[in-house]
Design a protein around this motif. Structure first.
Motif, short mmCIF file in Angstrom:
data_model
loop_
_atom_site.label_atom_id
_atom_site.label_comp_id
_atom_site.label_asym_id
_atom_site.label_seq_id
_atom_site.Cartn_x
_atom_site.Cartn_y
_atom_site.Cartn_z
N HIS A 54 14.20 15.81 -9.73
CA HIS A 54 13.42 15.01 -8.68
C HIS A 54 13.83 15.93 -7.28
N VAL A 55 14.93 15.95 -6.89
CA VAL A 55 15.35 16.87 -5.51
C VAL A 55 14.79 18.09 -6.04
N LEU A 56 15.00 18.87 -6.65
CA LEU A 56 14.64 20.40 -6.86
C LEU A 56 12.92 20.21 -6.76
N GLY A 57 12.38 19.43 -7.20
CA GLY A 57 10.81 19.21 -7.09
C GLY A 57 10.34 18.94 -5.64
N ALA A 58 11.16 18.17 -4.90
CA ALA A 58 10.92 17.88 -3.65
C ALA A 58 11.14 19.00 -2.78
N LEU A 59 12.28 19.64 -2.94
CA LEU A 59 12.49 20.99 -2.19
C LEU A 59 11.38 21.95 -2.60
N LYS A 60 11.08 22.36 -3.75
CA LYS A 60 10.11 23.14 -4.24
C LYS A 60 8.70 22.87 -3.18
N HIS A 61 8.53 21.59 -3.29
CA HIS A 61 7.18 21.35 -2.42
C HIS A 61 7.40 21.48 -0.86
N ARG A 62 8.49 21.36 -0.49
CA ARG A 62 8.91 21.61 0.85
C ARG A 62 8.84 23.08 1.41
N PHE A 63 9.62 23.89 0.70
CA PHE A 63 9.89 25.13 1.03
C PHE A 63 9.13 25.98 0.63
N ASP A 107 5.81 25.77 -1.95
CA ASP A 107 4.53 25.49 -2.02
C ASP A 107 3.50 26.11 -0.91
N ARG A 108 2.62 26.59 -1.06
CA ARG A 108 1.61 27.14 0.06
C ARG A 108 0.73 26.08 0.58
N ASN A 109 0.74 25.15 -0.31
CA ASN A 109 -0.35 24.04 0.23
C ASN A 109 0.80 22.65 1.11
N PRO A 110 0.50 22.79 2.32
CA PRO A 110 1.29 21.79 3.07
C PRO A 110 1.22 20.20 2.72
N LYS A 111 0.03 20.18 2.06
CA LYS A 111 -0.06 18.59 1.66
C LYS A 111 0.28 18.29 0.21
N ARG A 128 0.79 -1.16 0.01
CA ARG A 128 0.09 -0.04 -0.02
C ARG A 128 0.88 1.24 0.07
N LEU A 129 0.60 2.18 -0.92
CA LEU A 129 1.36 3.36 -1.22
C LEU A 129 0.59 4.53 -0.61
N PRO A 130 1.26 5.67 -0.54
CA PRO A 130 0.54 6.90 -0.33
C PRO A 130 -0.10 7.31 -1.72
N GLY A 131 -1.31 7.86 -1.68
CA GLY A 131 -1.87 8.55 -2.79
C GLY A 131 -1.10 9.48 -3.33
N PRO A 132 -1.31 10.09 -4.52
CA PRO A 132 -0.83 11.21 -4.93
C PRO A 132 -0.84 12.47 -4.28
N ALA A 133 0.07 13.31 -4.44
CA ALA A 133 0.28 14.46 -3.46
C ALA A 133 -0.51 15.40 -4.02
N GLU A 134 -1.02 16.42 -3.26
CA GLU A 134 -1.74 17.33 -3.72
C GLU A 134 -1.02 18.48 -4.51
N LEU A 135 -0.93 18.37 -5.80
CA LEU A 135 -0.21 19.15 -6.78
C LEU A 135 -1.10 19.60 -7.72
N PRO A 136 -0.56 20.76 -8.24
CA PRO A 136 -1.45 21.06 -9.50
C PRO A 136 -1.33 20.01 -10.72
N ALA A 137 -2.26 19.76 -11.69
CA ALA A 137 -2.16 19.02 -12.31
C ALA A 137 -0.97 18.72 -13.41
N GLN A 138 -0.42 19.68 -13.71
CA GLN A 138 0.70 19.64 -14.40
C GLN A 138 1.87 19.23 -13.76
N GLU A 139 2.14 19.69 -12.66
CA GLU A 139 3.23 19.21 -11.76
C GLU A 139 2.99 17.45 -11.18
N ARG A 140 1.82 17.22 -11.25
CA ARG A 140 1.61 15.82 -10.93
C ARG A 140 1.94 14.82 -12.05
N VAL A 141 1.48 15.33 -13.15
CA VAL A 141 1.94 14.69 -14.60
C VAL A 141 3.36 14.49 -14.66
N LEU A 142 4.14 15.88 -14.44
CA LEU A 142 5.77 15.98 -14.74
C LEU A 142 6.29 14.96 -13.55
#
Length: 186
Positions: free
Chosen positions: A163-172, A174-178, A78-92
């Motif tokens: 991949h690393v830049l994306g994780a850092l962007k989402h961490r620091f 993005d306004r949505n903590p999810k 069982r894996l976590p569901g998709p993160a709450e990202l804008p559609a284009q970021e989720r696809v990327l």
């Protein structure tokens, strides 16, 4: 359709996948560093062919095996569901992850093919265990595999950077903590 219960929601990847993810990351960085080092050394440097190349090949096979294990665990966990990202970021994100996994299999296979086909190579060992050579010796094919191994390794490195830049962007940023995906892998 039934509604998901709280028990169905997973907020972290299984511990085995988290450990293998970080182990694989270290192995990849080590392999790239070793690749740069060994290809920059003079051919007269004994350690280049006696130690660095055999270790690079062994760790490349290890990465290949780790990825196969990861894919097996992913398929049965069982894996976590998709993160709450804008559609284009989720696809990327999805495309980058699929490409990374594909290259984590293809790059070692190209290295194996390169080593197997080179007329002056004694093949590939996995920490002292000689693996069968499945390709005929052919220096023309060696050059093709060498080009693919190198080019795809740099492509993998670029995707890992994304991949690393994306994780850092989402961490620091993005306004949505999810959208913060890092805790799922820690």
């Amino acid at each position: 359709m039934s509604q998901a219960t709280h028990d169905d929601v997973v907020d972290k990847y299984p511990a085995t996948l988290r450990i293998l993810h970080w182990l694989r990351a270290l192995l990849i960085l080590g392999l790239i560093g070793a690749g740069w080092t060994m290809t920059s050394l003079d051919d007269e440097t004994a350690a280049k062919f006696e130690q660095l190349y055999p270790l690079h090949k062994s760790f490349g096979v290890l990465v290949f095996l780790v990825v196969l294990i990861q894919l097996g665990i992913r398929a049965t966990s069982r894996l976590p569901g998709p993160a709450e990202l804008p559609a284009q970021e989720r696809v990327l994100s999805h495309v980058v992850h699929v490409a990374i996994y594909a290259l984590l299999l293809i790059v070692p296979l190209m290295g194996y093919a390169m080593s197997s086909s080179f007329t002056q190579s004694d093949g590939v060992t996995f920490f002292g265990i000689h693996l069968p050579e499945l390709l005929p010796k052919n220096d023309d094919w060696f050059r093709v595999f060498q080009f693919l191994h190198k080019t795809l390794a740099y492509t993998l490195l670029a995707l890992v950077g994304l991949h690393v830049l994306g994780a850092l962007k989402h961490r620091f940023f993005d306004r949505n903590p999810k959208a913060d995906v890092l805790p799922r892998m820690l």
